[in-house]
Design an enzyme around this catalytic site. Structure first.
Site, PDB file in Angstrom:
ATOM      1  CE1 TYR A  31     -10.476   0.095   6.855  1.00 21.71           C
ATOM      2  CE2 TYR A  31     -11.660   1.472   8.426  1.00 21.71           C
ATOM      3  CZ  TYR A  31     -10.475   1.117   7.794  1.00 21.71           C
ATOM      4  OH  TYR A  31      -9.316   1.789   8.096  1.00 21.71           O
ATOM      5  N   GLY A  68      -0.448   4.695  -1.175  1.00 19.83           N
ATOM      6  CA  GLY A  68      -1.605   5.291  -0.499  1.00 19.83           C
ATOM      7  C   GLY A  68      -1.248   6.490   0.363  1.00 19.83           C
ATOM      8  CD  GLN A  69      -4.444  10.032   4.393  1.00 18.17           C
ATOM      9  OE1 GLN A  69      -5.110   9.076   4.785  1.00 18.17           O
ATOM     10  NE2 GLN A  69      -4.654  11.262   4.819  1.00 18.17           N
ATOM     11  CG  ASP A  87      -3.641  -8.663  -5.977  1.00 12.71           C
ATOM     12  OD1 ASP A  87      -4.009  -8.414  -4.819  1.00 12.71           O
ATOM     13  OD2 ASP A  87      -4.363  -9.231  -6.823  1.00 12.71           O
ATOM     14  CE  LYS A 106      -8.102  -1.540   8.955  1.00 10.49           C
ATOM     15  NZ  LYS A 106      -6.737  -1.803   8.493  1.00 10.49           N
ATOM     16  N   GLY A 128       0.829  -1.212   0.000  1.00  2.00           N
ATOM     17  CA  GLY A 128       0.000   0.000   0.000  1.00  2.00           C
ATOM     18  C   GLY A 128       0.857   1.252   0.000  1.00  2.00           C
TER      19      GLY A 128
HETATM   20  C1  AKB Z   1     -11.790   5.679   7.247  1.00  2.00           C
HETATM   21  O1  AKB Z   1     -12.433   6.734   7.365  1.00  2.00           O
HETATM   22  O2  AKB Z   1     -12.265   4.659   6.757  1.00  2.00           O
HETATM   23  C2  AKB Z   1     -10.365   5.651   7.779  1.00  2.00           C
HETATM   24  C3  AKB Z   1     -10.318   5.143   9.180  1.00  2.00           C
HETATM   25  C4  AKB Z   1     -10.754   5.989  10.305  1.00  2.00           C
HETATM   26  O3  AKB Z   1      -9.889   4.042   9.389  1.00  2.00           O
HETATM   27  N1  AKB Z   1      -9.806   6.952   7.688  1.00  2.00           N
END
Ligand code: AKB
Length: 319
Positions: A143, A11-12, A53, A147, A8
């Site tokens: 997401y 990425g940011q 990937d 996590k 990654g």
């Molecule tokens: C998101 O907004 O999905 C991320 C995070 C807080 O993990 N920046």
């Protein structure tokens, strides 16, 4: 000899962390990996870059063996908003990607892993103010689910195989170099680009939405400090960290003090629901006690630094 792989890397966080790690360990010892074929020239000019990937375990293993990697900073991920639009992709990239990294690390003798968790591990049943390190982890986004599962997997690999995996539950990260992609906290970055371009901004969360945030220099500092910390002092594998908390309206006002006439309107969309399920403020006392965490930036200092940095990029014709 330390040889690092960063997934990654385009990425940011990856695009800035790669440069900081190359400063510290030498350009040739930090391999940047991304799925894009044409990354930011600075990533290619300062050290090795490979396309990778993370869902392809064989390709990952080849890369790790070829470059004799000893540490992996595994940043490749799908963020919360994109994850809600494409839960299948979020599961594959976030879960399979992490599982592949941990498995390849175990099999090839990689010693240490950094992996970013997120405030998204918390959910509507978690206390929203001063959210503790040990609390209810019951997220409602794909997401967040990846996590929480990811944290458990990292703890498992540490307990069972002795892999030194460390991570941080990052809040929204604000930065001026590479924009974030597909997160719920992205408004706190987009608003600056609009202000510096002299455009009005339409914010996708309500003005009273308060979320924890951190400026990039603090994000990089926290990552390095945690990775340098004495393992004997670490009570956790994954730590709460925060820099500051503010509402969308407070952020807009702070920018307006420096950019008079900057206009912001609010049109909440599906991301509001995600933001409402996350904490407002974070208790990061465990990180402070165990490895000396302390952020440098509060809201006014961050706003000032962001505007200066983006103004310079505008003058260079980059915005
Ligand atoms: C998101 O907004 O999905 C991320 C995070 C807080 O993990 N920046």
């Amino acid at each position: 000899m330390t040889k690092i792989l960063i997934t990654g890397a385009t990425g940011q966080i990856g695009s800035e962390l790669t440069l900081v790690l190359r400063e510290k360990y030498g350009g040739e010892n930090v391999v940047a990996a991304g799925h894009k074929k044409s990354p930011n020239p600075r990533l290619v000019d300062t050290g090795p870059f490979v396309t990778l990937d993370v869902t392809d375990r064989a390709q990952l293993e080849r890369t790790v063996r070829e470059h004799r990697i000893t540490e992996i900073y595994h940043l490749a991920a799908i963020l919360s908003a994109t994850g809600e639009q494409n839960p299948d992709l979020a599961w594959r990239v976030n879960m399979e990607g992490l599982y592949n990294v941990l498995e390849v690390a175990r099999q090839t003798g990689v010693r240490r892993i950094f992996w970013p968790s997120s405030i998204a591990v918390f959910g509507p049943k978690t206390p929203r103010d001063n959210t503790p390190q040990d609390t209810i982890l019951s997220p409602t986004t794909m997401y967040g689910i990846t996590k929480v599962a990811g944290e458990l997997l990292c703890e498992y690999y540490h307990r069972r195989y002795g892999l030194d995996v460390r991570g941080l539950r990052f809040p929204g990260i604000i930065s001026s170099e590479t924009p974030p992609g597909g997160g719920t906290t992205d408004y706190a970055v987009e608003i600056f680009y609009a202000a510096v371009r002299g455009e009005p901004y339409t914010c996708f969360v309500r003005p009273d939405t308060v979320l924890p945030m951190m400026y990039m220099p603090d994000c990089l500092k926290a990552t390095l400090r945690l990775m340098e910390a004495d393992p004997a002092r670490l009570r956790y594998r994954i730590y709460n960290v925060t820099g500051m908390s503010f509402s969308a309206e407070e952020l807009a006002r702070e920018i307006q003090k420096r950019v008079p006439g900057f206009r912001v309107q609010y049109k909440p969309d599906f991301r509001q629901h995600i933001a409402d399920s996350w904490p407002r403020t974070i208790d990061d006392s465990a990180a402070r006690e165990d490895w000396g965490w302390k952020p440098d930036y509060d809201l006014p200092k961050m706003v000032e630094a962001m505007l200066v940095a983006l103004q310079k990029r505008k003058e260079r014709g980059e915005l």
